[in-house]
Design a protein around this motif. Sequence first.
Motif, mmCIF file in Angstrom:
data_model
loop_
_atom_site.group_PDB
_atom_site.id
_atom_site.type_symbol
_atom_site.label_atom_id
_atom_site.label_comp_id
_atom_site.label_asym_id
_atom_site.label_seq_id
_atom_site.Cartn_x
_atom_site.Cartn_y
_atom_site.Cartn_z
ATOM 1 N N TYR A 24 -2.146 12.890 -12.011
ATOM 2 C CA TYR A 24 -2.634 12.027 -10.931
ATOM 3 C C TYR A 24 -3.080 12.823 -9.710
ATOM 4 O O TYR A 24 -3.969 12.393 -8.976
ATOM 5 N N PHE A 31 -10.038 8.529 -8.457
ATOM 6 C CA PHE A 31 -9.270 7.453 -9.080
ATOM 7 C C PHE A 31 -9.865 6.080 -8.801
ATOM 8 O O PHE A 31 -9.924 5.213 -9.691
ATOM 9 N N ASP A 32 -10.309 5.840 -7.591
ATOM 10 C CA ASP A 32 -10.813 4.518 -7.226
ATOM 11 C C ASP A 32 -12.132 4.171 -7.906
ATOM 12 O O ASP A 32 -12.594 3.028 -7.805
ATOM 13 N N ARG A 37 -7.682 1.810 -11.377
ATOM 14 C CA ARG A 37 -7.334 1.213 -10.088
ATOM 15 C C ARG A 37 -7.112 -0.285 -10.294
ATOM 16 O O ARG A 37 -7.839 -0.946 -11.022
ATOM 17 N N THR A 38 -6.088 -0.829 -9.632
ATOM 18 C CA THR A 38 -5.813 -2.255 -9.759
ATOM 19 C C THR A 38 -7.015 -3.065 -9.266
ATOM 20 O O THR A 38 -7.473 -2.876 -8.132
ATOM 21 N N GLY A 65 0.121 4.893 -5.400
ATOM 22 C CA GLY A 65 -1.128 5.485 -5.843
ATOM 23 C C GLY A 65 -2.066 5.758 -4.685
ATOM 24 O O GLY A 65 -1.671 6.258 -3.631
ATOM 25 N N SER A 66 -3.328 5.398 -4.855
ATOM 26 C CA SER A 66 -4.333 5.647 -3.813
ATOM 27 C C SER A 66 -4.358 4.580 -2.741
ATOM 28 O O SER A 66 -5.229 4.602 -1.872
ATOM 29 N N ALA A 68 -4.326 0.970 -3.032
ATOM 30 C CA ALA A 68 -4.988 -0.324 -3.202
ATOM 31 C C ALA A 68 -4.069 -1.484 -2.823
ATOM 32 O O ALA A 68 -4.503 -2.476 -2.223
ATOM 33 N N MET A 90 -2.536 11.554 -4.662
ATOM 34 C CA MET A 90 -2.722 10.118 -4.449
ATOM 35 C C MET A 90 -2.376 9.720 -3.015
ATOM 36 O O MET A 90 -3.070 8.910 -2.388
ATOM 37 N N GLN A 93 -5.206 10.446 -0.662
ATOM 38 C CA GLN A 93 -6.261 9.438 -0.737
ATOM 39 C C GLN A 93 -5.845 8.156 -0.020
ATOM 40 O O GLN A 93 -6.644 7.529 0.685
#
Length: 242
Positions: A24, A31-32, A37-38, A65-66, A68, A90, A93
């Motif tokens: 990660y 990632f986004d 990504r959710t 994570g990032s 979200a 992460m 970000q």
Amino acid sequence: MFSPQGPSLRELTVQALSSVERGYDLLAPKFDYTPFRTPDSILGATTQALSARGPFTDGLDVCCGSGAGMSVLRSLCQGRTIGVDFSAGMLAQAKSAHPDATWVRADVRAMPFAPRFDLAVSFGALGHFLPEELPALFEGVHRALRPGGLFAFPIGTMPPRTAVAHWVTLGFDLTMRVRNAVWRPPFVMYYRTNPLRDVLTDLTTAGFAAESVALTELGQHGDGSPRCQLILARKPLAAAPA
């Protein structure tokens, strides 16, 4: 891959052959731009379902994570919002996207927070924990919540056996098991290791009053069952008598 801004196939391969944390860290800048990504639809449905269950002051995004999920907390919480994750990439970000939130690097299996939060959320993280690791995660979230606090997270339901998605999901998990049997370090990411019934049992054992509600706006499987459930785990206002 996925989009011009997304990771290449080579980058995804390197990530998949790394540990979860290192993978990660490598994926974080892009990632986004991936399907991992959710989706905003899940974030929006969760926000709507929780809006009548407040009010909430301080909020915690577990395995952020990032970042979200921070949009959900910022919509619902009137006080401080904190995200916790073990990936430095992460978190970098997330901090860039939400500089006014607080970001903490930690292993959530040893949650470093005292009971101060009214709401904790998590999105897309359970697949990174083996079943035997979930009790420590849930107990840590329970400790971090004030009495009466709520832990909420959406969980996708398994498609019926007649659906192509059922076999795609099964194939992914089998591939990951083979990968982890022959390659080190392991990369823990499974879709079929945390059935809804077992998750509710583990939450109850950790001290929560747990239930699930269907997020009907996210659609149904071909057999009419909901595609996504929202888990609602409430920390009791007072300890139950011995």
